[in-house]
Design a protein around this motif. Structure first.
Motif, short mmCIF file in Angstrom:
data_model
loop_
_atom_site.label_atom_id
_atom_site.label_comp_id
_atom_site.label_asym_id
_atom_site.label_seq_id
_atom_site.Cartn_x
_atom_site.Cartn_y
_atom_site.Cartn_z
N LEU A 3 -20.97 -7.80 5.78
CA LEU A 3 -22.01 -7.97 4.77
C LEU A 3 -21.44 -8.40 3.42
CD1 LEU A 3 -24.28 -4.93 5.61
CD2 LEU A 3 -24.65 -7.32 6.18
N LYS A 4 -20.20 -8.01 3.15
CA LYS A 4 -19.60 -8.37 1.86
C LYS A 4 -19.45 -9.88 1.73
CE LYS A 4 -15.82 -7.09 -1.18
NZ LYS A 4 -14.59 -6.30 -1.30
N ALA A 5 -19.08 -10.55 2.82
CA ALA A 5 -18.94 -12.01 2.79
C ALA A 5 -20.30 -12.69 2.64
CB ALA A 5 -18.26 -12.49 4.07
N LYS A 6 -21.37 -12.02 3.05
CA LYS A 6 -22.72 -12.58 2.91
C LYS A 6 -23.34 -12.24 1.56
CE LYS A 6 -23.11 -14.24 7.12
NZ LYS A 6 -23.37 -15.62 7.43
N GLY A 7 -22.60 -11.52 0.72
CA GLY A 7 -23.10 -11.21 -0.61
C GLY A 7 -23.91 -9.94 -0.70
N VAL A 8 -23.80 -9.06 0.28
CA VAL A 8 -24.52 -7.79 0.23
C VAL A 8 -23.63 -6.75 -0.43
CG1 VAL A 8 -25.62 -5.96 1.58
CG2 VAL A 8 -25.87 -8.34 2.28
N ARG A 9 -24.15 -6.16 -1.49
CA ARG A 9 -23.44 -5.11 -2.22
C ARG A 9 -24.09 -3.77 -1.89
NH1 ARG A 9 -23.39 -8.16 -8.04
NH2 ARG A 9 -22.18 -9.96 -7.35
N HIS A 130 -31.73 -12.31 4.35
CA HIS A 130 -30.74 -12.64 3.32
C HIS A 130 -29.53 -13.34 3.96
CE1 HIS A 130 -28.46 -12.20 -0.41
NE2 HIS A 130 -27.44 -11.89 0.36
N CYS A 131 -29.08 -12.83 5.09
CA CYS A 131 -27.90 -13.41 5.75
C CYS A 131 -28.21 -14.77 6.39
CB CYS A 131 -27.36 -12.44 6.81
SG CYS A 131 -26.64 -10.96 6.10
N ARG A 132 -29.46 -15.01 6.78
CA ARG A 132 -29.84 -16.30 7.35
C ARG A 132 -30.05 -17.38 6.30
NH1 ARG A 132 -34.30 -14.61 11.57
NH2 ARG A 132 -34.79 -13.47 9.72
N ASN A 133 -30.33 -16.99 5.07
CA ASN A 133 -30.57 -17.94 4.00
C ASN A 133 -29.24 -18.60 3.62
OD1 ASN A 133 -31.08 -19.26 1.54
ND2 ASN A 133 -32.72 -17.83 1.07
N ALA A 135 -28.46 -20.90 1.38
CA ALA A 135 -28.19 -21.04 -0.05
C ALA A 135 -27.64 -19.73 -0.62
CB ALA A 135 -29.46 -21.46 -0.79
N LYS A 136 -28.25 -18.60 -0.26
CA LYS A 136 -27.79 -17.32 -0.78
C LYS A 136 -26.40 -16.97 -0.28
CE LYS A 136 -32.31 -15.33 -1.59
NZ LYS A 136 -33.24 -14.23 -1.33
N THR A 137 -26.14 -17.24 1.00
CA THR A 137 -24.81 -16.93 1.52
C THR A 137 -23.77 -17.89 0.97
OG1 THR A 137 -25.28 -18.22 3.52
CG2 THR A 137 -25.64 -15.85 3.62
N TRP A 138 -24.16 -19.13 0.70
CA TRP A 138 -23.22 -20.09 0.12
C TRP A 138 -22.87 -19.66 -1.31
CZ3 TRP A 138 -23.59 -23.68 -3.96
CH2 TRP A 138 -22.54 -24.58 -4.03
N ILE A 139 -23.86 -19.27 -2.08
CA ILE A 139 -23.61 -18.81 -3.45
C ILE A 139 -22.76 -17.55 -3.43
CG2 ILE A 139 -24.71 -17.83 -5.51
CD1 ILE A 139 -27.03 -19.80 -5.01
N ALA A 140 -23.07 -16.63 -2.53
CA ALA A 140 -22.29 -15.39 -2.42
C ALA A 140 -20.85 -15.68 -2.02
CB ALA A 140 -22.94 -14.45 -1.41
#
Length: 178
Positions: A3-9, A130-133, A135-140
């Motif tokens: 999840l950290k690589a996907k931007g989940v804190r 969130h993980c499927r999006n 744009a969000k994972t790219w930004i993260a």
């Protein structure tokens, strides 16, 4: 699940109640808030007893919170690195000798396919969306891998400023102001 690589804190929930697990998705990251839990040799037995009580007792007409919590933790904790990440964020107090034992404990919890009423379904769906999006994972990923220090952010700002100034200089060279 990395999840950290996907931007989940991770963060602490407002209370120690298991029902206070939330997930918020932001443009640059997601925030999963969990209560702090201590994991020891007795945790598996206690958790399984609560699950059995929720499912078998005829007097309880509540949501299967413990069952849903066990399923959520089984999906979050799949490797010793996941346990370390939860420990670093202060969400899991490990009383075992190593992280592998925590992973093994959650793998051994059998919910017997009783996950039809999932209390945390909205949390799981929020994480999956969130993980499927892309744009969000790219930004993260960009923030996680490229902008780890303040100097890289300052360098990006300076490069952007120089590029804008170069564009302005070229524009006013082509069309001089009279």
């Amino acid at each position: 699940m990395d999840l950290k690589a996907k931007g989940v804190r991770f963060g602490h929930s407002s209370s120690q109640c298991l029902k206070d697990i939330t997930f918020e998705s932001h443009p640059s990251h997601g925030r999963l808030q969990l209560p702090v839990r201590r994991v020891s040799h007795q945790s598996q037995v206690i958790l399984l007893n609560f699950i059995a009580y929720e499912e078998v007792s005829p007097n309880t007409r509540t949501e299967p919170v413990m069952l849903s919590y066990a399923n959520l933790m089984k999906s979050l904790i799949q490797s010793p690195e996941d346990v370390k990440q939860l420990q670093e964020n202060g969400l899991l107090v490990n009383m075992f000798a190593n992280e592998e034992q925590v992973v093994q404990m959650y793998r051994e919890i059998n919910t017997f396919g009783l996950a039809k009423l999932d209390t945390f379904k909205h949390v799981k769906m929020g994480i999956e969306e969130h993980c499927r999006n892309r744009a969000k994972t790219w930004i993260a990923d960009l923030i996680h891998t490229r902008f780890q220090t303040p100097w890289t952010i300052i360098a990006l700002f300076a490069a952007t400023l120089l590029l804008c100034l170069t564009f302005l200089q070229t524009f006013f060279t082509i069309r001089p102001v009279n």
